[in-house]
Design an enzyme around this catalytic site. Structure first.
Site, PDB file in Angstrom:
ATOM      1  N   LYS A  83       0.856  -1.190   0.000  1.00  0.00           N
ATOM      2  CA  LYS A  83       0.000   0.000   0.000  1.00  0.00           C
ATOM      3  C   LYS A  83       0.889   1.236   0.000  1.00  0.00           C
ATOM      4  O   LYS A  83       1.787   1.357   0.846  1.00  0.00           O
ATOM      5  CB  LYS A  83      -0.844  -0.050   1.275  1.00  0.00           C
ATOM      6  CG  LYS A  83      -2.200   0.577   1.182  1.00  0.00           C
ATOM      7  CD  LYS A  83      -2.951   0.218   2.461  1.00  0.00           C
ATOM      8  CE  LYS A  83      -4.254   0.912   2.559  1.00  0.00           C
ATOM      9  NZ  LYS A  83      -4.831   0.759   3.908  1.00  0.00           N
TER      10      LYS A  83
HETATM   11  C1  E4P Z   1      -8.223   1.078   4.600  1.00  0.00           C
HETATM   12  O1  E4P Z   1      -7.495   0.739   3.725  1.00  0.00           O
HETATM   13  C2  E4P Z   1      -8.114   2.392   5.273  1.00  0.00           C
HETATM   14  O2  E4P Z   1      -6.867   2.526   5.811  1.00  0.00           O
HETATM   15  C3  E4P Z   1      -9.200   2.544   6.294  1.00  0.00           C
HETATM   16  O3  E4P Z   1     -10.429   2.067   5.760  1.00  0.00           O
HETATM   17  C4  E4P Z   1      -9.338   3.945   6.837  1.00  0.00           C
HETATM   18  O4  E4P Z   1     -10.500   4.035   7.627  1.00  0.00           O
HETATM   19  P1  E4P Z   1     -10.764   5.251   8.632  1.00  0.00           P
HETATM   20  O5  E4P Z   1     -10.979   6.488   7.811  1.00  0.00           O
HETATM   21  O6  E4P Z   1     -12.002   4.850   9.370  1.00  0.00           O
HETATM   22  O7  E4P Z   1      -9.553   5.353   9.507  1.00  0.00           O
END
Ligand code: E4P
Length: 228
Positions: A83
């Site tokens: 990522k």
């Molecule tokens: C997933 O890849 C993201 O990091 C995550 O869904 C972020 O979610 P949040 O905005 O609730 O922290």
């Protein structure tokens, strides 16, 4: 639509996997930090309980370092997806990682143009964050609809992974729009299963049963034969 679990907690992930609905996992540095564990150890543990893509995020900001870090993360397990944040460094890292056949998930997407550029660079997934847009009074799901449409227009193979999902409406809308993946926090899986009429219906079935003559004649349920 594929369902990923958005968590770095192995017990929560394993419990979700046991329900038979989990296709993969996403993590981020904040989720790993909550666990207070080495990222390589934790990603390896997650890959042992889930048979599907597991996103592990880089914490460097220069593209060369992102590539090195991505190569190390991808060496943990075949299912690791690296990522990287959207931006010029992130896209340069995607190009290099793709040359090495390493899958990438471009994260922190907040508009359709960012998603389009990530797809052109060769990202395997893009992660639009819907909840964080809603938090600033912008409709996050409208961004997802635009990305799905753009990817269809140009036959991009990059998958739309809806992230920052906070509630059942986000989840349902993602499915109706044809998003490839929704990544959801573990408690939301249980929220999706609940309906007050299900609870009322089950209570009535069991009350009727326990008041019946057949229930009284049978006594408490027990297995008729031993299961082998
Ligand atoms: C997933 O890849 C993201 O990091 C995550 O869904 C972020 O979610 P949040 O905005 O609730 O922290």
């Amino acid at each position: 639509m594929k369902i990923f679990v958005d968590s770095a907690n192995v017990e929560d992930i394993a419990e979700a996997v046991s329900l038979g609905v989990v296709d993969g996992v996403t993590t981020n540095p904040s989720l790993i930090a909550k666990e207070d564990v080495d990222i390589h150890t934790r990603i390896r543990q997650i890959c042992e309980v889930v048979d599907g893509p597991v996103s592990a995020e880089v914490v460097t900001t220069e593209w060369e370092a992102m590539v090195e870090e991505g190569i190390e993360l991808s060496a943990i397990h075949d299912n690791v997806v690296v990522k990287v944040p959207i931006g010029s460094a992130g896209l340069r890292a995607v190009v290099k990682l793709r040359e090495k056949n390493i899958n990438t998930n471009v994260t922190l997407i907040f508009n359709p143009s960012q998603a389009l550029l990530a797809a052109k660079a060769g990202a395997s997934y893009v992660s639009p964050f819907v909840g964080r847009l809603d938090d600033i009074a912008v409709n996050g799901m409208e961004m997802v609809a635009d990305i799905v449409q753009i990817f269809e227009n140009y036959d991009f193979t990059t998958q739309v992974l809806v992230a920052s999902i906070r509630n059942p409406v986000h989840f349902l809308e993602a499915a109706k729009m044809g998003a490839d993946v929704a990544t959801i926090p573990p408690p939301l899986i249980h929220q999706l299963l609940k309906h007050p009429l299900t609870d009322i219906g089950l209570e009535k079935f069991l009350t009727d049963w326990h008041l019946s003559a057949s229930s009284r004649s049978m006594g408490p349920w027990k297995p008729r034969k031993e299961i082998k």
